[in-house]
Motif scaffolding. Structure first.
Motif, short mmCIF file in Angstrom:
data_model
loop_
_atom_site.label_atom_id
_atom_site.label_comp_id
_atom_site.label_asym_id
_atom_site.label_seq_id
_atom_site.Cartn_x
_atom_site.Cartn_y
_atom_site.Cartn_z
N SER A 36 0.79 -1.48 -0.17
CA SER A 36 -0.19 -0.42 0.43
C SER A 36 0.25 1.49 0.23
CB SER A 36 -0.99 0.13 1.34
OG SER A 36 -1.84 -1.06 1.09
N ARG A 37 1.38 1.03 0.70
CA ARG A 37 2.68 2.48 1.03
C ARG A 37 3.31 2.85 -0.71
NH1 ARG A 37 2.84 4.25 5.78
NH2 ARG A 37 2.80 3.28 7.67
N SER A 38 3.56 1.32 -1.33
CA SER A 38 4.69 2.04 -2.29
C SER A 38 3.39 2.49 -3.04
CB SER A 38 4.98 0.12 -3.05
OG SER A 38 5.99 -0.14 -2.52
N ILE A 39 1.79 1.93 -3.12
CA ILE A 39 0.69 2.77 -4.14
C ILE A 39 1.14 4.35 -3.88
CG2 ILE A 39 -1.16 2.67 -4.28
CD1 ILE A 39 -1.25 -0.20 -4.50
N ALA A 40 1.06 4.17 -2.77
CA ALA A 40 1.05 5.76 -2.08
C ALA A 40 2.10 6.45 -3.14
CB ALA A 40 0.71 5.89 -0.69
N VAL A 41 3.48 5.94 -2.88
CA VAL A 41 4.11 6.59 -3.59
C VAL A 41 4.40 6.55 -4.95
CG1 VAL A 41 6.61 6.22 -3.18
CG2 VAL A 41 5.55 6.34 -1.52
N ILE A 42 4.29 5.76 -5.49
CA ILE A 42 3.99 5.47 -7.30
C ILE A 42 3.19 6.99 -7.58
CG2 ILE A 42 3.71 4.13 -9.34
CD1 ILE A 42 4.95 1.95 -7.10
N THR A 43 2.14 7.00 -6.65
CA THR A 43 0.88 7.60 -7.19
C THR A 43 1.51 9.29 -7.33
OG1 THR A 43 -0.81 6.34 -6.89
CG2 THR A 43 -1.80 8.28 -7.15
N SER A 44 1.77 9.19 -6.40
CA SER A 44 2.49 10.58 -6.07
C SER A 44 3.61 11.10 -6.59
CB SER A 44 2.75 10.77 -4.39
OG SER A 44 3.84 12.37 -3.88
N LEU A 45 4.70 10.29 -7.38
CA LEU A 45 5.65 10.79 -7.62
C LEU A 45 5.05 10.71 -8.82
CD1 LEU A 45 7.90 8.18 -6.67
CD2 LEU A 45 8.13 10.45 -6.27
N ILE A 46 4.57 9.84 -9.60
CA ILE A 46 3.95 10.42 -11.01
C ILE A 46 2.85 11.48 -10.75
CG2 ILE A 46 1.93 9.92 -12.44
CD1 ILE A 46 2.22 6.76 -11.66
N ALA A 47 2.89 12.09 -10.02
CA ALA A 47 1.75 13.80 -9.88
C ALA A 47 2.78 14.73 -9.81
CB ALA A 47 0.57 13.41 -8.76
N HIS A 48 3.89 14.20 -9.28
CA HIS A 48 4.41 15.17 -9.14
C HIS A 48 5.85 15.13 -10.12
CE1 HIS A 48 2.89 17.29 -5.26
NE2 HIS A 48 3.42 15.56 -5.00
N GLY A 49 6.02 14.59 -11.08
CA GLY A 49 6.55 14.48 -11.62
C GLY A 49 8.44 14.16 -11.89
N HIS A 50 8.36 13.63 -10.21
CA HIS A 50 10.35 12.85 -10.15
C HIS A 50 10.17 11.15 -10.67
CE1 HIS A 50 9.35 16.21 -7.18
NE2 HIS A 50 7.91 15.92 -7.08
N HIS A 51 10.49 11.89 -11.56
CA HIS A 51 11.19 10.66 -12.42
C HIS A 51 12.32 9.69 -12.24
CE1 HIS A 51 8.60 13.57 -15.35
NE2 HIS A 51 8.14 12.78 -14.65
N GLY A 65 8.28 -1.56 -5.98
CA GLY A 65 6.53 -1.75 -5.52
C GLY A 65 6.84 -3.43 -5.88
N LEU A 66 7.20 -3.21 -6.86
CA LEU A 66 8.29 -5.09 -7.00
C LEU A 66 8.62 -5.60 -6.13
CD1 LEU A 66 9.36 -4.48 -10.80
CD2 LEU A 66 6.25 -5.19 -10.27
N ARG A 67 9.64 -5.22 -5.44
CA ARG A 67 10.24 -6.01 -4.70
C ARG A 67 8.76 -6.00 -2.86
NH1 ARG A 67 15.61 -6.37 -3.61
NH2 ARG A 67 15.24 -6.51 -2.12
N ASN A 68 8.12 -5.39 -3.38
CA ASN A 68 6.99 -5.33 -2.21
C ASN A 68 5.97 -5.85 -2.59
OD1 ASN A 68 9.10 -3.55 -0.22
ND2 ASN A 68 7.96 -1.03 -0.87
N GLY A 69 5.66 -6.61 -3.57
CA GLY A 69 4.98 -7.66 -3.53
C GLY A 69 4.50 -7.31 -4.68
N LEU A 70 4.48 -5.40 -5.19
CA LEU A 70 3.46 -5.47 -6.61
C LEU A 70 3.69 -5.97 -7.84
CD1 LEU A 70 2.79 -1.98 -5.53
CD2 LEU A 70 1.16 -2.80 -5.10
#
Length: 128
Positions: free
Chosen positions: A63-78, A88-93
């Motif tokens: 869940s934390r990975s989902i939140a972080v990925i979403t935030s990074l996309i929104a802010h353009g932190h490529h 995220g893959l390491r965390n099981g996504l």
């Protein structure tokens, strides 16, 4: 003691989580790049981001990975996005779950942001 962890305990806990989420190789490479200029910042993010926030019991790491990925996309932190797609893959996504997160972000963060995220994800998943 008031029940609060010392800075050293927070750092040590943070380093454990950081290594589990990002990998030993990534953290070792980052640590090799620490300079006098960046040392305090690296200590800060290890204690606060990893030792305080990522270590909290309220969300699992997926869940934390989902939140972080979403935030990074929104802010353009490529650059950070590529790192956290790997995490995220390491965390099981799964790749399919990450694809859904990116699609969801297109609605709330914009199609150009999602387009860039898909490009970065393709590079990351090709490497994996």
């Amino acid at each position: 003691m008031s029940g609060r962890s010392s800075d050293q305990e927070r750092f040590e806990a943070g380093m454990i989580v950081r290594r589990e989420v990002l990998s030993d190789a990534h953290v070792d490479a980052a640590n090799e790049k620490i300079t006098e200029l960046t040392a305090d910042f690296q200590d800060f993010i290890t204690r606060t981001a990893w030792g305080d926030v990522w270590s909290r019991p309220g969300l699992d790491r997926r869940s934390r990975s989902i939140a972080v990925i979403t935030s990074l996309i929104a802010h353009g932190h490529h650059e950070e996005l590529a790192m956290h797609l790997r995490a995220g893959l390491r965390n099981g996504l799964t790749v399919d779950e990450i694809k859904e997160v990116i699609l969801q972000s297109a609605i709330y963060s914009g199609v150009p942001a999602a387009n860039t995220a898909f490009r970065i994800a393709q590079q990351v998943f090709t490497e994996a």
